[in-house]
Enzyme design. Sequence first.
Site: not given
Ligand code: PEP
Length: 257
Positions: A10, A12, A100, A102, A172, A178, A218
């Site tokens: 992803n 973003k 997501h 976000e 998640e 992040g 992460s």
């Molecule tokens: C994500 O954007 O779904 C995500 C898991 O980001 P990151 O791997 O940077 O934590």
Amino acid sequence: MSRLPLQAGNWKMNLDHLEAIQLVQRLGYHLDDTDYDRTEVVVCPAFTALRSVQTLIEGDRLRIGLGAQDCHWEESGSFTGAVSPGMLAKLDVSYVVCGHSERRRLFGETDDVVNRKVRAVLAHGMTPILCVGESEEQRDQGRTESVVVGQVEACLDGVEDRQVAGMVIAYEPVWAIGTGRTAEPGEAGATCGVVRAAVAERRGTDAAEALRVQYGGSVKPGNIEALMRQADIDGTLVGGASLDPDDFAVICRWHRL
Ligand code: PEP
């Protein structure tokens, strides 16, 4: 049942279409048929890069799938700035990330909105990657399971069991996205198991066994192996590390580690 793992990047709001092309080319150099036979690989660029990446994948016959990060649920109309599922399907997009954290947190998406998106994506023959996960506060209150199961239930409302079977749900934990903090592999695997059990209870074991459950938060080359060893983790949704083709390639080649 054996489920083909899915590693999805992803990106973003990163990478213009030229940078996107470069990244996919570099990723392509790292992977061969033995990798693609073991793992499905998908990238989710920004809308502005979808067409360029699609053309590259098609032209170079890359076995990399194309995903979008979001879409509207309506077919067309007065929704300034939005992109419809039909537009994405026309670009050979196979996966669409829905809900997501976000989008939920920064753009006010509710379970009801996410549910509409999931159904619209399915109606266009694409696969939703439905994101669920608890906040840090909910985790501290011991509510992880109830939050995640509640999101699964609400976001799958009106979706047929056979459609659920073909879907992807990404667990998640919001506090791990992040932040560099990853859920401990056993804990991540257990919550992915909770997702599968919730689907089994509501949609039957066939749907639950076929459904792919990803972990996201992460994910890095250093933790992918331990995560993939968990029985209920069928791949990962990767943010930051997917912007580095070398790192993302290691994640896609986890079986070589
Ligand atoms: C994500 O954007 O779904 C995500 C898991 O980001 P990151 O791997 O940077 O934590």
